[in-house]
Design a protein around this motif. Sequence first.
Motif, PDB file in Angstrom:
ATOM      1  N   SER A   1       9.648  -6.551  -0.787  1.00  0.00           N
ATOM      2  CA  SER A   1       8.711  -5.975   0.186  1.00  0.00           C
ATOM      3  C   SER A   1       7.622  -6.957   0.572  1.00  0.00           C
ATOM      4  O   SER A   1       7.243  -7.814  -0.221  1.00  0.00           O
ATOM      5  CB  SER A   1       8.029  -4.733  -0.400  1.00  0.00           C
TER       6      SER A   1
ATOM      7  N   LYS B   1       3.820  -6.959   1.190  1.00  0.00           N
ATOM      8  CA  LYS B   1       2.711  -6.095   0.805  1.00  0.00           C
ATOM      9  C   LYS B   1       1.425  -6.607   1.447  1.00  0.00           C
ATOM     10  O   LYS B   1       1.109  -7.782   1.346  1.00  0.00           O
ATOM     11  CB  LYS B   1       2.570  -6.063  -0.707  1.00  0.00           C
TER      12      LYS B   1
ATOM     13  N   ILE C   1      -2.480  -5.935   1.138  1.00  0.00           N
ATOM     14  CA  ILE C   1      -3.434  -5.317   0.221  1.00  0.00           C
ATOM     15  C   ILE C   1      -4.839  -5.625   0.720  1.00  0.00           C
ATOM     16  O   ILE C   1      -5.204  -6.796   0.873  1.00  0.00           O
ATOM     17  CB  ILE C   1      -3.244  -5.874  -1.204  1.00  0.00           C
TER      18      ILE C   1
ATOM     19  N   ASN D   1      -3.182  -0.257   0.888  1.00  0.00           N
ATOM     20  CA  ASN D   1      -1.997  -0.923   0.354  1.00  0.00           C
ATOM     21  C   ASN D   1      -0.814  -0.509   1.214  1.00  0.00           C
ATOM     22  O   ASN D   1      -0.476   0.677   1.267  1.00  0.00           O
ATOM     23  CB  ASN D   1      -1.738  -0.536  -1.104  1.00  0.00           C
TER      24      ASN D   1
ATOM     25  N   ASN E   1       3.238  -1.326   1.966  1.00  0.00           N
ATOM     26  CA  ASN E   1       4.460  -1.988   1.517  1.00  0.00           C
ATOM     27  C   ASN E   1       5.524  -1.800   2.592  1.00  0.00           C
ATOM     28  O   ASN E   1       5.871  -0.670   2.932  1.00  0.00           O
ATOM     29  CB  ASN E   1       4.963  -1.384   0.196  1.00  0.00           C
TER      30      ASN E   1
ATOM     31  N   GLU F   1       6.946  -9.537  -2.660  1.00  0.00           N
ATOM     32  CA  GLU F   1       7.364  -9.212  -4.030  1.00  0.00           C
ATOM     33  C   GLU F   1       8.616  -8.369  -3.993  1.00  0.00           C
ATOM     34  O   GLU F   1       8.794  -7.541  -3.169  1.00  0.00           O
ATOM     35  CB  GLU F   1       6.290  -8.447  -4.790  1.00  0.00           C
TER      36      GLU F   1
END
Length: 119
Positions: free
Chosen positions: A46, A48, A50, A58, A60, A119
């Motif tokens: 994904s 991400k 943040i 957040n 994703n 990640e």
Amino acid sequence: MKHEIMKVLELIQEGKLSNSDAAEILSALKEESAPELEKNSYMSKSLKVIVDGDDKVNINLPLKLVKSLHGAVENIPAIQKYLDGVDINLILDAISNNIEGPIVNIDSANGEKVKIVIE
């Protein structure tokens, strides 16, 4: 791929294929299959976004989605205001090159921190 290797070995035994031709074919098969396995597992990761500041955000996004949208990610309202100054092409290049980890880290003057990570 196992079936293809067995077929190449059979052709060598039957004298229909030379050792050097077989080596080229096996090399091509190896190159063809290895990146596909790596790409499939990589594309399950994904992207991400943040945000740590007044607003805690957040987001994703599956890499498959990001890749299929090409440059449209920057127009998703939920993340648009946090991507000011972010080069979307940099993110797409990172995905194309199977990069993992932090892609973008931004510390704003008002203390907000924005991180984009694969990640």
